[in-house]
Design an enzyme around this catalytic site. Structure first.
Site, PDB file in Angstrom:
ATOM      1  CB  SER A 127      -3.969 -14.505 -15.350  1.00 22.21           C
ATOM      2  OG  SER A 127      -4.412 -15.780 -15.624  1.00 22.21           O
ATOM      3  CG  HIS A 128      -3.130 -16.191 -19.380  1.00 22.72           C
ATOM      4  ND1 HIS A 128      -4.186 -15.659 -18.664  1.00 22.72           N
ATOM      5  CD2 HIS A 128      -3.240 -15.716 -20.626  1.00 22.72           C
ATOM      6  CE1 HIS A 128      -4.917 -14.906 -19.465  1.00 22.72           C
ATOM      7  NE2 HIS A 128      -4.363 -14.919 -20.660  1.00 22.72           N
TER       8      HIS A 128
ATOM      9  CG  ASP B 231      -2.807 -19.636 -14.964  1.00 25.29           C
ATOM     10  OD1 ASP B 231      -3.001 -20.309 -13.938  1.00 25.29           O
ATOM     11  OD2 ASP B 231      -3.439 -18.592 -15.214  1.00 25.29           O
TER      12      ASP B 231
ATOM     13  CG  ASP C 264      -3.791 -16.500 -11.693  1.00 25.67           C
ATOM     14  OD1 ASP C 264      -3.592 -17.154 -12.740  1.00 25.67           O
ATOM     15  OD2 ASP C 264      -4.884 -15.970 -11.429  1.00 25.67           O
TER      16      ASP C 264
ATOM     17  CG  ASP D 131      -6.830 -18.728 -12.618  1.00 27.36           C
ATOM     18  OD1 ASP D 131      -5.930 -18.916 -13.457  1.00 27.36           O
ATOM     19  OD2 ASP D 131      -7.465 -17.657 -12.519  1.00 27.36           O
ATOM     20  NE  ARG D 132      -6.093 -18.650 -18.187  1.00 27.72           N
ATOM     21  CZ  ARG D 132      -6.265 -18.108 -19.380  1.00 27.72           C
ATOM     22  NH1 ARG D 132      -5.723 -18.661 -20.442  1.00 27.72           N
ATOM     23  NH2 ARG D 132      -6.971 -17.015 -19.520  1.00 27.72           N
TER      24      ARG D 132
ATOM     25  CE  LYS E  75      -9.269 -19.273 -15.357  1.00 27.41           C
ATOM     26  NZ  LYS E  75      -9.730 -17.895 -15.178  1.00 27.41           N
TER      27      LYS E  75
HETATM   28  C1  G16 Z   1      -9.719 -14.739 -17.392  1.00 25.53           C
HETATM   29  C2  G16 Z   1     -11.000 -15.117 -16.729  1.00 25.53           C
HETATM   30  C3  G16 Z   1     -11.561 -16.347 -17.399  1.00 25.53           C
HETATM   31  C4  G16 Z   1     -11.740 -16.102 -18.863  1.00 25.53           C
HETATM   32  C5  G16 Z   1     -10.461 -15.603 -19.471  1.00 25.53           C
HETATM   33  C6  G16 Z   1     -10.772 -15.138 -20.863  1.00 25.53           C
HETATM   34  O1  G16 Z   1      -8.800 -15.782 -17.208  1.00 25.53           O
HETATM   35  O2  G16 Z   1     -10.772 -15.386 -15.362  1.00 25.53           O
HETATM   36  O3  G16 Z   1     -12.753 -16.687 -16.777  1.00 25.53           O
HETATM   37  O4  G16 Z   1     -12.106 -17.250 -19.545  1.00 25.53           O
HETATM   38  O5  G16 Z   1      -9.960 -14.524 -18.746  1.00 25.53           O
HETATM   39  O6  G16 Z   1      -9.740 -14.437 -21.388  1.00 25.53           O
HETATM   40  P1  G16 Z   1      -9.965 -13.622 -22.705  1.00 25.53           P
HETATM   41  O7  G16 Z   1     -10.948 -12.518 -22.436  1.00 25.53           O
HETATM   42  O8  G16 Z   1      -8.569 -13.144 -23.021  1.00 25.53           O
HETATM   43  O9  G16 Z   1     -10.463 -14.593 -23.736  1.00 25.53           O
HETATM   44  P2  G16 Z   1      -7.479 -15.590 -16.365  1.00 25.53           P
HETATM   45  O10 G16 Z   1      -6.857 -16.938 -16.267  1.00 25.53           O
HETATM   46  O11 G16 Z   1      -6.701 -14.621 -17.216  1.00 25.53           O
HETATM   47  O12 G16 Z   1      -7.928 -15.007 -15.072  1.00 25.53           O
END
Ligand code: G16
Length: 544
Positions: free
Chosen positions: A113-114, A278, A280, A282-283, A377
């Protein structure tokens, strides 16, 4: 070409976090590490013989190598057909879209992801189920349990598949289809948004935008949508090529990491609209001229104006937000007379509500916004939603948000992250907070009176499953809050997240600087959690 059964031994650290298994690339490169986790997935997801799955990732370092391994394992495990995004590229929302559109068994998405990429960066594997969404907790728990006992994995010893040619290949009995990862997704967006109107806006000569792909997965999607389909001039998409290390960018669309975009949007002749996504895809981050829209406000504004967008003009069944997300969207739901659900952090918690038709739009403070169009998302979806609103309203981003605050009140909101903490001190801080909860109720802290102090737990309204320990909530009378939780997505040490929110209806006081408006709450948070003493940190590492 032959199927091999390879003996292996379990690794003990393959428990999926908030969003799949995320570790350093070097961890994934250990012999059998990736194989064990993928075999554990195949072992627990039920009947897979002859079924179709989709595969792809955000293009980061190790994406292609991992894909070749997974393709060969899929063939050895009896999967009938594997669809792989051209060049190994597939955004998380596009994966969800493809699973749903083609009725697939599921998909494996390769991304952290990010989190940063490159040989020393992070890598990740996530399994999405047949509704297109992330595996629910009971599935990730089964995968984890299996990973603790695994002793063999299956592998088809065959040459690599050419991922850069569209078309069909074969490994043993399995067909590998390399497909265009943009086409289905673009078609879905065309159904939801008014492309003619957006095209009109972008070609009017009076409006311009910039989109930052952060050298990650969305570049090819954004160029296809904004530049080719909607006629925005070439160059509208910056950092548009997915690179192995994201060109050194930390692909997290926030005020700190999307620095180039933020500078463009702060400049004298800034474009009217700026956005980023981001690693992947989704953000999303939404910016106006010298104006930042918090993700919580963005969700509330989109919900309040959804009737202006074709895909949502028929009305919304309900709204949902994760617990730490600001309560701005709750007020929109109330004004519409529809329910608003408060779920734990993690997109997977929206899945059942979306499947049951109880929720149309949902979002999180962590720059995630989405709807029932898929089960992830969706960064570009949010950008298109905003663009559609801008085209219909003919007002600036800032004006639209300020009008929203005037009507509903403003939730000053900020998240303070303390990254890379020692796990022991972070856990100690959280357990100190848990112990302090009973003594906080009804207590006065400065000008604030505590109404609720608890450790959030959630009972899924659809399947009744209970998730406990989802974050410490201190809710004050008058709808201000402080929330503490530890991140579930980091790969180094622990990250403490402190979420601060103050509700303000006084129009005169809605223009304050956010950190100033929250300064009393910041002091209270430091005091009750003993942040400095317990972490040794004077200040957060990231403020968004
Ligand atoms: C992931 C989940 C999101 C969540 C985020 C929280 O995001 O898909 O639904 O809000 O983690 O991250 P943390 O636990 O670090 O606060 P992503 O974009 O990393 O897939």
């Amino acid at each position: 070409m032959s199927i091999q059964k390879v003996s292996t031994r379990p690794f003990k650290d393959q428990r999926p976090g908030t969003s799949g298994l995320r570790k350093k690339v070097t961890t994934f490169q250990q012999p059998y590490y990736l194989e064990n986790f993928v075999q554990s997935i195949f072992d627990v997801i039920g009947e897979i013989k002859g079924k179709t799955i989709v595969l792809g990732g955000d293009g980061r370092f190790y994406n292609r190598e991992a894909l070749q391994i997974i393709i060969k394992m899929a063939a050895a495990n009896g999967i009938g057909r594997t669809m792989v995004g051209l060049g190994g590229i597939l955004s998380t929302p596009a994966a969800s879209c493809v699973i749903r559109k083609h009725g697939l068994l599921g998909g494996i998405i390769l991304s952290a992801s990010h989190n940063p990429g490159g040989p020393k960066g992070d890598f990740g594997v996530k399994y999405n189920i047949e509704n297109g969404g992330p595996s629910p907790e009971h599935v990730t728990e089964c995968i984890y349990k299996r990973s603790l006992e695994i002793d063999t994995y299956r592998f088809f010893d065959a040459p690599d598949v050419d991922l850069d040619q569209l078309g069909e290949n074969r490994i043993g009995e399995m067909v590998v289809e390399v497909f265009d990862p943009v086409a289905d997704y673009l078609q879905l967006m065309e159904r939801l948004f008014d492309f003619d109107r957006m095209r009109g806006l972008l070609s009017s000569g009076e409006f311009n935008m910039v989109y930052d792909g952060m050298n990650a997965v969305t570049g090819p999607y954004a160029r296809a949508i904004f530049e080719r389909r909607l006629g925005a001039p070439p160059g509208t998409v910056i950092n548009g090529d997915p690179l192995l290390d994201f060109g050194g960018i930390h692909p997290d669309p926030n005020l700190k990491h999307a620095r180039e975009l933020v500078e463009i949007m702060r400049s004298e002749n800034s474009p009217d609209f700026g956005a980023a996504s981001d690693g992947d895809g989704d953000r999303n981050m939404i910016l106006g001229r010298r104006f930042f829209v918090t993700p919580s406000d963005s969700l509330a504004v989109l919900a309040a104006n959804a009737d202006l967008v074709p895909g949502y003009s028929g009305g919304l069944s309900g709204l949902a937000r994760s617990m730490p997300t600001s309560m701005a969207v709750d007020r929109v739901a109330e004004s519409m007379g529809i329910p608003c659900y408060e779920t734990p952090t993690g997109w997977k918690f929206f899945g059942n509500l979306l499947d049951a038709g109880k929720v149309t739009l949902c979002g999180e403070e962590s720059f995630g916004t989405g709807s029932d169009h898929i089960r992830e998302k969706d960064g570009l979806w949010a950008v298109l939603f905003w663009l559609n609103l801008l085209a219909v309203k003919g007002e600036s981003v800032e004006r639209i948000v300020q009008a929203h605050w005037r009507k509903f009140g403003r939730d000053f909101y900020s998240r303070h992250d303390y990254e890379g903490l020692e796990a022991d001190s972070a856990n100690g801080l959280m357990s100190h907070l848990r112990d302090s909860l009973p003594g906080l109720v009804e207590k006065r802290l400065g000008n604030y009176e505590v109404e609720i102090a608890d450790n959030f737990s959630y009972t899924d309204p659809i399947d009744g499953s209970l998730s406990t320990g989802q974050g410490i909530r201190i809710i004050f009378r008058g709808a201000s809050r402080i929330v503490f939780r530890l991140s579930g997505t980091g790969t180094e040490g622990a990250t403490l997240r402190v979420y601060l929110e103050r509700y303000e209806t006084d129009l005169e006081r809605q223009d304050q600087d956010t950190q100033e408006a929250l300064s009393d709450l910041i002091t209270i948070a430091n005091n009750i959690a003993q942040i400095r003493a317990r972490t040794g940190r004077e200040a957060p590492s990231v403020i968004t």
